[in-house]
Design a protein around this motif. Structure first.
Motif, short mmCIF file in Angstrom:
data_model
loop_
_atom_site.label_atom_id
_atom_site.label_comp_id
_atom_site.label_asym_id
_atom_site.label_seq_id
_atom_site.Cartn_x
_atom_site.Cartn_y
_atom_site.Cartn_z
N ASP A 98 0.83 -1.19 0.00
CA ASP A 98 0.00 0.00 0.00
C ASP A 98 0.87 1.26 0.00
N ALA A 99 1.85 1.24 0.91
CA ALA A 99 2.74 2.38 1.06
C ALA A 99 3.56 2.62 -0.20
N ALA A 100 3.93 1.51 -0.88
CA ALA A 100 4.76 1.64 -2.07
C ALA A 100 3.92 1.74 -3.34
N ALA A 101 2.61 1.84 -3.16
CA ALA A 101 1.67 1.93 -4.29
C ALA A 101 1.79 0.76 -5.25
N VAL A 102 2.00 -0.46 -4.70
CA VAL A 102 2.02 -1.68 -5.51
C VAL A 102 0.62 -2.27 -5.48
N GLY A 103 0.02 -2.43 -6.63
CA GLY A 103 -1.34 -2.98 -6.69
C GLY A 103 -1.35 -4.49 -6.46
N LEU A 104 -2.23 -4.95 -5.53
CA LEU A 104 -2.31 -6.38 -5.23
C LEU A 104 -3.51 -7.00 -5.93
N ALA A 105 -3.32 -8.20 -6.47
CA ALA A 105 -4.43 -8.90 -7.13
C ALA A 105 -5.03 -9.96 -6.21
N ASP A 106 -4.17 -10.62 -5.44
CA ASP A 106 -4.65 -11.73 -4.60
C ASP A 106 -3.68 -11.98 -3.46
N VAL A 107 -4.23 -12.32 -2.29
CA VAL A 107 -3.39 -12.61 -1.12
C VAL A 107 -3.90 -13.89 -0.46
N GLN A 108 -3.00 -14.84 -0.26
CA GLN A 108 -3.42 -16.10 0.40
C GLN A 108 -2.42 -16.49 1.47
N VAL A 109 -2.95 -17.03 2.58
CA VAL A 109 -2.09 -17.63 3.59
C VAL A 109 -2.63 -19.03 3.83
N ARG A 110 -1.79 -20.05 3.61
CA ARG A 110 -2.24 -21.43 3.85
C ARG A 110 -1.50 -22.01 5.04
N ARG A 111 -2.28 -22.50 6.01
CA ARG A 111 -1.65 -23.21 7.12
C ARG A 111 -1.00 -24.47 6.55
N PRO A 112 0.14 -24.88 7.05
CA PRO A 112 0.76 -26.09 6.50
C PRO A 112 -0.05 -27.32 6.92
N THR A 113 0.11 -28.39 6.19
CA THR A 113 -0.51 -29.65 6.57
C THR A 113 0.54 -30.49 7.30
N LEU A 114 0.10 -31.59 7.90
CA LEU A 114 1.06 -32.49 8.54
C LEU A 114 1.96 -33.13 7.49
N ASP A 115 1.47 -33.18 6.26
CA ASP A 115 2.32 -33.71 5.20
C ASP A 115 3.52 -32.80 4.97
N ASP A 116 3.28 -31.47 5.05
CA ASP A 116 4.41 -30.52 4.94
C ASP A 116 5.40 -30.77 6.07
N VAL A 117 4.86 -31.04 7.25
CA VAL A 117 5.72 -31.34 8.41
C VAL A 117 6.57 -32.56 8.11
N PHE A 118 5.90 -33.62 7.63
CA PHE A 118 6.60 -34.87 7.35
C PHE A 118 7.66 -34.66 6.25
N LEU A 119 7.28 -33.89 5.24
CA LEU A 119 8.19 -33.60 4.14
C LEU A 119 9.45 -32.89 4.65
N ASN A 120 9.24 -31.91 5.53
CA ASN A 120 10.39 -31.18 6.05
C ASN A 120 11.25 -32.03 6.97
N LEU A 121 10.60 -32.97 7.66
CA LEU A 121 11.36 -33.82 8.59
C LEU A 121 12.14 -34.90 7.85
N THR A 122 11.58 -35.44 6.79
CA THR A 122 12.18 -36.62 6.17
C THR A 122 12.62 -36.40 4.73
N GLY A 123 12.18 -35.30 4.12
CA GLY A 123 12.49 -35.09 2.72
C GLY A 123 11.57 -35.89 1.81
N ARG A 124 10.61 -36.65 2.40
CA ARG A 124 9.66 -37.41 1.59
C ARG A 124 8.24 -36.98 1.96
N SER A 125 7.36 -37.16 1.00
CA SER A 125 5.97 -36.88 1.29
C SER A 125 5.35 -38.13 1.90
N LEU A 126 4.52 -37.94 2.90
CA LEU A 126 3.90 -39.08 3.56
C LEU A 126 2.94 -39.79 2.61
#
Lengths: 273, 326
Positions: free
Chosen positions: B286-314
């Motif tokens: 807003d301050a920099a006058a950059v126009g936004l089209a869409d904003v999303q925040v996604r909570r991670p899933t436990l699969d993301d947790v597992f992926l980060n812990l093991t490098g594999r998807s559950l």
């Protein structure tokens, strides 16, 4: 949902009640559980009862024709009826493992292993179910055969059934041990069961007298525990009680029971793996 | 309720091959907890459950369940736990009410108590009309509820469920869970379960123990695991590529921001406290006058947790490594 109407846990269980457990009580529970489906479905019971009669009716006359006079003791029925009872016990007990195999596959056996039921009661209770059926079959066979000339010696007949029960529980336990041993390749159960069943049956002189067979068969039959059971049953059903033949039958049945329970309980303890 | 120390199980497959199914698990479960053991097939979940329920003897280590040692006092443990295995606990040729009754007397309930309790449980698990049905005539969901009823017959302080909802359709899974949580409230019981359904562990368990290759690799509430091991996924789309590049430079400077990527007008990044950060970013734009089209925040899933812990998807792992003695 009506979870709120449930009895609170404290009222369901009290410590003293929970701790009580005994072999006979556990065996009774397992036996009743096994009997219930049969009582609920009388058709299976009726078929089970009629089976040995059909066999007797079809095999007996042939035997009478071909062996007339050569059967030890004279009367074909006196010789054949006890053998049919042993055969019924043999078939019933040696196949019980397949029921356990089924319950191992569905998960019911595993669930029972996690209950406090004693491991031996899981064997004996199941094996006893066949003995209850056998008792009913015996009563029916005797009732049908008495008019055809079977002489009934009640004391001997009752002892004969008791002897068969001891043998049957032992054999049933072995059948369960087999089921547990082959639980990962279930078809093996029938291969092994059939491989043992027929030689044991033929070499016991159950259906045809071995006296007319070759010498090597007679020798082999002496190493077959079933031979002593069959001989003892014939003696008991003719009214002999305190004879050596009966004594050897008791030894053979007791040995089968001891080996069966030892092997079976060991298997049952390991069946959780 | 459960305390294990270095619980280990090896399966000797052949002379040359030993499978280390469980490698030194330390687990503590307090009374009243609802704990899910999450992991791919072959991670050792079932083997652990089988040791805790006295079905398998551990190779080494110890486990106390409901106050008793699983190896030296199996009888005491068995009296105090309800168990719902992967298969059907109720015998297939039995009637529903008969199996419940047998289960009750097995645990020492009187005949009358056992019958009454069977009726109560059939009612509360929506099986009242099925009491006289053979187990084979019940649907998959009904059978599973009957299994839970069997596990609850003696009102155990601890209920252990091994993959209770596997094979059920989403509706039946939700229904089963409704019943399990209701029973838990009604009886004040501790619940330990295994699952490989991520969403299930996420929504139902208060605590998730992530197991992989026979070891515990994480143990916390689902939210804490996500915050600790994954972070929120932030996706912001601007109207012009220039504005996106400008915002991406801001995001890159944030501490803890990972996986910052810029593709055309789209910036994505992983960061803890995503919602706070995104508000900040909107303000900056807003301050920099950059126009936004869409904003999303996604909570991670436990699969993301597992992926980060093991490098594999559950979701993908474990298929090549079937569970031993499942």
């Amino acid at each position: 949902m009506s979870a709120t109407t449930l009895t609170p846990p404290g009222a369901v269980m009290t410590e003293s009640r929970v701790e009580r457990s005994s072999f006979s009580r556990d065996t009774g529970i397992v036996l009743m559980r096994e009997l219930r489906p049969m009582l609920r479905d009388p058709f299976s019971l009726i078929f089970g009862l009629v089976q040995p009669i059909v066999f007797l009716a079809l095999f007996g006359p042939l035997l009478g024709g071909s062996l007339a006079g050569s059967v030890p003791g004279g009367s074909v029925w006196q010789w054949f009826v006890p053998a049919i009872l042993v055969m019924t016990a043999l078939f019933g007990s040696s196949t019980v493992g397949s029921n356990l195999l089924y319950e191992m596959q569905t998960g019911a056996h595993e669930r029972m292993l996690v209950t406090p039921l004693s491991r031996s009661s899981l064997l004996v209770g199941r094996a006893l179910k066949e003995m209850v059926t056998l008792g009913a079959q015996a009563v029916l066979i005797v009732a049908v055969m008495v008019p055809f000339g079977l002489r009934l010696h009640p004391a001997g007949a009752l002892l004969g059934l008791a002897l068969l029960a001891v043998f049957g529980i032992g054999l049933g336990s072995l059948s369960y041990a087999l089921a547990i041993a082959v639980r990962k390749q279930d078809w093996m159960f029938w291969v092994v069961q059939q491989t043992f069943l027929f030689p044991l049956m033929i070499l016991s002189g159950m259906l045809l007298p071995l006296e007319s067979g070759p010498g090597w068969m007679q020798v082999l039959s002496r190493f077959n525990p079933l031979t002593y059971i069959v001989d003892a049953e014939r003696a008991l059903f003719s009214g002999e009680i305190a004879t050596a033949t009966v004594g050897w039958g008791v030894v053979a049945a007791a040995a089968t029971l001891a080996v069966g329970l030892a092997v079976g309980i060991r298997g049952m303890r390991r069946s959780g793996g | 309720m459960i305390h294990t120390e270095g619980l280990t199980k090896d399966f000797v497959v052949s002379r040359k091959e030993t499978v280390h199914a469980v490698r030194g698990i330390d687990l503590d479960v307090a009374p009243g907890e609802l704990v899910a053991i999450l992991g791919p097939n072959g991670a050792g979940k079932t083997t652990t459950m089988r040791m805790l329920t006295t079905l398998l003897a551990p190779t080494s280590g110890s486990a106390r369940v409901a106050g008793f040692d699983v190896v030296t006092q199996p009888g005491q443990v068995r009296r105090r736990i309800g168990y719902v295995g992967q298969g059907n606990g109720a015998g297939h040729n039995q009637r529903a009410a008969d199996e419940l009754y047998s289960q009750g007397v097995t645990y020492g309930l009187s005949r009358a108590d056992s019958r009454r309790r069977a009726g109560e449980l059939l009612d509360s698990l929506d099986l009242a009309g099925k009491a006289q049905r053979k187990v084979t005539d019940l649907s998959g969901g009904q059978r599973r509820r009957l299994d839970v009823a069997m596990g609850l017959m003696h009102a155990p302080p601890l209920l252990v469920l091994d993959e209770p909802s596997t094979g059920l359709d989403p509706q039946n899974r939700a229904n089963l869970w409704e019943h399990i949580t209701a029973m838990r409230t009604a009886f004040d019981i501790t619940v330990l379960l295994t699952t490989h359904y991520l969403d299930e562990a996420d929504s139902m368990a208060e605590r998730v123990v992530v197991v992989d290759h026979g070891e515990v690799i994480a143990d916390d509430t689902p939210d804490a695991l996500k915050t600790q091991f994954a972070g929120d996924l932030l996706v912001v789309t601007t109207q012009e590529p220039d504005g996106a590049a400008q915002l991406a430079r801001v995001v890159e400077r944030w501490q803890g921001a990972t996986e910052v990527t810029l593709t055309g007008t789209r910036i994505s990044a992983r960061i803890a406290n995503g919602t706070t950060r995104v508000a900040e970013l909107v303000h900056t734009a807003d301050a920099a006058a950059v126009g936004l089209a869409d904003v999303q925040v996604r909570r991670p899933t436990l699969d993301d947790v597992f992926l980060n812990l093991t490098g594999r998807s559950l979701r993908e792992s474990g298929t090549e490594n079937e569970e031993v003695a499942a």
